[in-house]
Design an enzyme around this catalytic site. Sequence first.
Site, PDB file in Angstrom:
ATOM      1  N   GLY A  85       1.746  -1.912   5.446  1.00 48.28           N
ATOM      2  CA  GLY A  85       1.124  -1.021   4.966  1.00 48.28           C
ATOM      3  C   GLY A  85       0.501  -1.115   3.827  1.00 48.28           C
ATOM      4  O   GLY A  85       0.893  -1.936   2.780  1.00 48.28           O
ATOM      5  N   LYS A  86      -0.886  -0.880   3.743  1.00 47.35           N
ATOM      6  CA  LYS A  86      -1.637  -1.193   2.660  1.00 47.35           C
ATOM      7  C   LYS A  86      -2.848  -0.018   2.340  1.00 47.35           C
ATOM      8  O   LYS A  86      -3.717   0.287   3.190  1.00 47.35           O
ATOM      9  CB  LYS A  86      -2.410  -2.504   2.623  1.00 47.35           C
ATOM     10  CG  LYS A  86      -2.838  -3.280   1.259  1.00 47.35           C
ATOM     11  CD  LYS A  86      -3.217  -4.568   1.476  1.00 47.35           C
ATOM     12  CE  LYS A  86      -3.695  -5.153   0.212  1.00 47.35           C
ATOM     13  NZ  LYS A  86      -3.982  -6.407   0.055  1.00 47.35           N
ATOM     14  N   GLY A  87      -2.771   0.245   1.102  1.00 40.32           N
ATOM     15  CA  GLY A  87      -3.837   1.368   0.694  1.00 40.32           C
ATOM     16  C   GLY A  87      -4.612   1.206  -0.635  1.00 40.32           C
ATOM     17  O   GLY A  87      -4.294   0.100  -1.187  1.00 40.32           O
ATOM     18  N   SER A  88      -5.248   2.028  -0.907  1.00 33.97           N
ATOM     19  CA  SER A  88      -5.919   1.860  -2.212  1.00 33.97           C
ATOM     20  C   SER A  88      -5.153   1.951  -3.416  1.00 33.97           C
ATOM     21  O   SER A  88      -5.453   1.518  -4.627  1.00 33.97           O
ATOM     22  CB  SER A  88      -6.870   3.247  -2.380  1.00 33.97           C
ATOM     23  OG  SER A  88      -6.465   4.526  -2.359  1.00 33.97           O
ATOM     24  N   HIS A  89      -3.974   2.689  -3.241  1.00 34.26           N
ATOM     25  CA  HIS A  89      -3.149   2.816  -4.402  1.00 34.26           C
ATOM     26  C   HIS A  89      -1.803   1.951  -4.414  1.00 34.26           C
ATOM     27  O   HIS A  89      -1.134   1.593  -5.332  1.00 34.26           O
ATOM     28  CB  HIS A  89      -2.398   4.181  -4.182  1.00 34.26           C
ATOM     29  CG  HIS A  89      -3.436   5.425  -4.375  1.00 34.26           C
ATOM     30  ND1 HIS A  89      -3.372   6.373  -3.652  1.00 34.26           N
ATOM     31  CD2 HIS A  89      -4.569   5.547  -4.902  1.00 34.26           C
ATOM     32  CE1 HIS A  89      -4.543   7.234  -3.803  1.00 34.26           C
ATOM     33  NE2 HIS A  89      -5.324   6.577  -4.593  1.00 34.26           N
ATOM     34  N   GLY A  90      -1.704   1.342  -3.141  1.00 36.58           N
ATOM     35  CA  GLY A  90      -0.434   0.372  -3.095  1.00 36.58           C
ATOM     36  C   GLY A  90      -0.092  -0.161  -1.959  1.00 36.58           C
ATOM     37  O   GLY A  90      -0.884   0.041  -0.921  1.00 36.58           O
ATOM     38  N   LYS A 111       7.442   0.383  -1.706  1.00 37.50           N
ATOM     39  CA  LYS A 111       5.856   0.718  -2.122  1.00 37.50           C
ATOM     40  C   LYS A 111       5.792   0.310  -3.543  1.00 37.50           C
ATOM     41  O   LYS A 111       6.413   0.581  -4.424  1.00 37.50           O
ATOM     42  CB  LYS A 111       5.783   2.302  -1.957  1.00 37.50           C
ATOM     43  CG  LYS A 111       4.375   2.465  -2.250  1.00 37.50           C
ATOM     44  CD  LYS A 111       3.799   4.021  -2.007  1.00 37.50           C
ATOM     45  CE  LYS A 111       2.585   4.309  -2.034  1.00 37.50           C
ATOM     46  NZ  LYS A 111       2.057   5.657  -1.556  1.00 37.50           N
ATOM     47  N   ASP A 120      -3.872  15.417   0.252  1.00 36.08           N
ATOM     48  CA  ASP A 120      -4.440  14.203   0.934  1.00 36.08           C
ATOM     49  C   ASP A 120      -3.765  14.182   2.285  1.00 36.08           C
ATOM     50  O   ASP A 120      -3.059  13.066   2.734  1.00 36.08           O
ATOM     51  CB  ASP A 120      -4.003  12.950   0.158  1.00 36.08           C
ATOM     52  CG  ASP A 120      -4.932  11.797   0.657  1.00 36.08           C
ATOM     53  OD1 ASP A 120      -5.935  12.061   1.498  1.00 36.08           O
ATOM     54  OD2 ASP A 120      -4.561  10.526   0.528  1.00 36.08           O
TER      55      ASP A 120
END
Length: 351
Positions: free
Chosen positions: A23-28, A44, A145
């Site tokens: 998984g990948k997002g804007s925060h980590g 994470k 969120d």
Amino acid sequence: MKEFKHQELEEATCNYSKSYLIGKGSHGSIYKATLRSGQVVAIKTPSLGLCKVQNTSKVENEARILSSISPNQLIVNLLGISHDSTGHTVLVMEHMPGGMLHDLLHLSTIGSPLPSWRKRAKMAVQIARAVQFLHESKPLIIHRDIKSENILFDSKSRARLADFGLSVCINSFDPTSLPAGTIGYLDPSYTTPCKLSTKNDVFSFGVLLLEIISGTKAIDVSRTPASLVEWSRGLIEQNKIRKICDKRVNMPQHMEGVILNMLVLAIQCVSSDEESRPSMTEVVTKMESFRYPIWVDMVQSLVQLRSRKSPKTLSTSTITVVATTSGDHVGIAKKKLLLREILAGDDVLLH
């Protein structure tokens, strides 16, 4: 809070190899790893971009929030933390093998069926209970969120609320912090720090509930209007309520009443009038009062059991009698009227 040796985490991910990335997002970024003990976890790490600008506050905030919450089966729990060679915080979380709700609704492929209406109703209650848990925590926590990408499923297919990077603990809230969230789910009333309240989460939950029912995204530029909330309101105004429901999945008659009740509740949650939105405690109470047809599962199990034991199955007449005893579809016209009445009092819709 347990402190993991970072060397063990590096070994478990082959120095955070892309092959372990889940998984990948804007925060980590999130990696799946098997520790020396044999335990499978999710690790994470803050994103490289944030590390470069020395802004890893979201990961650190998530660690603070989760460490203040007792482990439970409503959220994705924090197992411990670690620190990399530069001192950045790394989170060791429970691994959720069931994937995320977003993919289940929008990226289903052959061999991966869409969730049934029974399953959708069940997961909606589980998510509502998770948000209620946060709002009833001491001190109170606002998630900020809530969205389908932040709903994960454990090994028993239970929905869990994840990603607390934007969450706020009310007793340590910075009154100068800017509103935050994801477009499409973000409460339009939440425009300034002083507008922060639990009703912001209620709005986001309402959008998520509409997403579960419709099988469409919160924002879809190929749709007119692109906003799921406005699209749903428009169909209700036109008395085309059934068109909101996911057309890819056949809806049994015994589920119509339950889903219509969920739609009424979703529209109440996304009301432009914050005061008229229910609390999450009220949401859970209402959802638990819906008459979920548990007997349907029992009948299906009985039919399967009988068919395995004998080529003869239950008679059609027996099943028909059971299947028509549900009163869930009674009063559907009244529920449609209620939906229109709710919208009639919505200033955003009328003006």
